[in-house]
Scaffold this active site. Structure first.
Site, PDB file in Angstrom:
ATOM      1  N   ASP A  16       0.817  -1.215   0.000  1.00 37.87           N
ATOM      2  CA  ASP A  16       0.000   0.000   0.000  1.00 37.87           C
ATOM      3  C   ASP A  16       0.852   1.267   0.000  1.00 37.87           C
ATOM      4  O   ASP A  16       2.011   1.252   0.428  1.00 37.87           O
ATOM      5  CB  ASP A  16      -0.866   0.040   1.270  1.00 37.87           C
ATOM      6  CG  ASP A  16      -2.013  -0.958   1.240  1.00 37.87           C
ATOM      7  OD1 ASP A  16      -2.031  -1.831   0.355  1.00 37.87           O
ATOM      8  OD2 ASP A  16      -2.883  -0.863   2.122  1.00 37.87           O
ATOM      9  N   HIS A  69      -5.989   3.035  -4.133  1.00 34.15           N
ATOM     10  CA  HIS A  69      -5.877   3.279  -2.682  1.00 34.15           C
ATOM     11  C   HIS A  69      -5.999   4.778  -2.389  1.00 34.15           C
ATOM     12  O   HIS A  69      -5.267   5.312  -1.569  1.00 34.15           O
ATOM     13  CB  HIS A  69      -4.563   2.704  -2.160  1.00 34.15           C
ATOM     14  CG  HIS A  69      -4.439   2.683  -0.662  1.00 34.15           C
ATOM     15  ND1 HIS A  69      -5.472   2.317   0.175  1.00 34.15           N
ATOM     16  CD2 HIS A  69      -3.401   2.980   0.159  1.00 34.15           C
ATOM     17  CE1 HIS A  69      -5.066   2.395   1.433  1.00 34.15           C
ATOM     18  NE2 HIS A  69      -3.824   2.810   1.464  1.00 34.15           N
ATOM     19  N   HIS A  73      -4.885   9.939   0.043  1.00 33.12           N
ATOM     20  CA  HIS A  73      -4.651   9.228   1.305  1.00 33.12           C
ATOM     21  C   HIS A  73      -4.601  10.206   2.486  1.00 33.12           C
ATOM     22  O   HIS A  73      -3.889   9.996   3.461  1.00 33.12           O
ATOM     23  CB  HIS A  73      -3.332   8.433   1.228  1.00 33.12           C
ATOM     24  CG  HIS A  73      -3.276   7.241   2.140  1.00 33.12           C
ATOM     25  ND1 HIS A  73      -2.867   7.328   3.449  1.00 33.12           N
ATOM     26  CD2 HIS A  73      -3.554   5.938   1.925  1.00 33.12           C
ATOM     27  CE1 HIS A  73      -2.898   6.108   3.991  1.00 33.12           C
ATOM     28  NE2 HIS A  73      -3.320   5.253   3.090  1.00 33.12           N
ATOM     29  N   HIS A 177       3.934  -1.888   3.161  1.00 32.57           N
ATOM     30  CA  HIS A 177       3.944  -0.531   2.594  1.00 32.57           C
ATOM     31  C   HIS A 177       5.228  -0.282   1.828  1.00 32.57           C
ATOM     32  O   HIS A 177       6.315  -0.323   2.422  1.00 32.57           O
ATOM     33  CB  HIS A 177       3.776   0.499   3.716  1.00 32.57           C
ATOM     34  CG  HIS A 177       2.447   0.397   4.406  1.00 32.57           C
ATOM     35  ND1 HIS A 177       2.203  -0.528   5.403  1.00 32.57           N
ATOM     36  CD2 HIS A 177       1.277   1.062   4.211  1.00 32.57           C
ATOM     37  CE1 HIS A 177       0.940  -0.419   5.792  1.00 32.57           C
ATOM     38  NE2 HIS A 177       0.356   0.540   5.090  1.00 32.57           N
TER      39      HIS A 177
HETATM   40 ZN   LIG Z   1      -2.819   3.178   3.174  1.00 31.90          ZN
END
Ligand SMILES: [Zn+2]
Length: 229
Positions: A16, A69, A73, A177
């Site tokens: 992510d 995503h 963010h 991540h």
């Molecule tokens: Zn995230």
């Protein structure tokens, strides 16, 4: 031994918050060296930075899945003052970019979306009723997780934590991540640990982590939705 193949534990790897030049490159190298596929849940602002789009294209070309995503963010869909505006700004705004990378559309392929759950907290800030309706109407598959080793906090210890989760869960969806914390320096050790456990690494997602599949609500999202929608 009969049935052994079926009993093999499964792992789905997801990355992510990238792509991040200088990090995602190494992640892709580590995956390629072991012939392992993953899904990259990319953020619009990361795609737009220098080198970001090229990395996402490389990931797709190397057989990885690309998911949405959010555009920035920075906003949680269930915590926004104007939920319709948040859907437009965080989902619709980069929909075409993600479709182009993933080879998807509203009618073709499987559009993947992962919400921004700040700090990995799954609570009613994650979705709004407006966002849930949008994801259904636009045929998204919404992907959550069951293994969050908090690599951003514990940049070396996450490996042992993740391997312990994988040992316990029949089909793990692991969230890592590809961001510049240094945690991904330990990705090769994690992948070698998975190989040592004879885990099968797959690109699909178990129903338990998919509340919406191709636009169809599979299980209730009321515990994750502002206003109980
Ligand atoms: Zn995230």
């Amino acid at each position: 031994m009969p049935g052994k193949e079926a009993d093999r534990r499964r792992v789905t790897l997801t990355f992510d918050n990238g792509p991040t030049p200088g990090v995602t490159d190494n992640v892709l190298d580590a995956l390629a060296a072991r012939r392992v596929s993953a899904t990259f849940f990319v953020v619009g602002t990361q795609l737009r930075q220098r080198g970001g789009l090229a990395l996402a294209r490389r990931a797709a070309a190397e057989g990885h899945r690309i998911g949405h995503h959010t555009a920035t963010h920075t906003v949680q869909l269930g915590a926004a003052g104007d939920p319709e505006e948040a859907v437009a700004a965080e989902i619709t705004a980069i929909e075409n970019d993600i479709d182009a990378l993933a080879g998807t559309s509203e009618t073709e392929g499987e559009r993947l979306f992962r919400p921004n759950a700040a700090g990995g907290v799954l609570d009613t800030r994650v979705f709004s009723p407006e966002a849930v309706r949008y994801l259904q109407r636009h045929r998204y598959t919404c992907v959550l997780w069951n293994c969050l080793p908090r690599d951003w906090e514990n940049v070396t210890g996450w490996v042992d934590r993740a391997l312990a989760d994988v040992a316990r869960i029949d089909w793990s969806v692991v969230v890592l991540h590809d961001f510049d914390t240094g945690a991904m320096d330990r990705l090769p050790a994690f992948l070698d640990g998975l190989a040592g456990m004879d885990a099968e690494i797959v690109s699909e997602f178990p129903d338990s982590c998919v509340p919406i599949r191709r636009g169809r609500l599979q299980h209730s999202l009321s515990h994750l939705t502002n206003g109980g929608g």
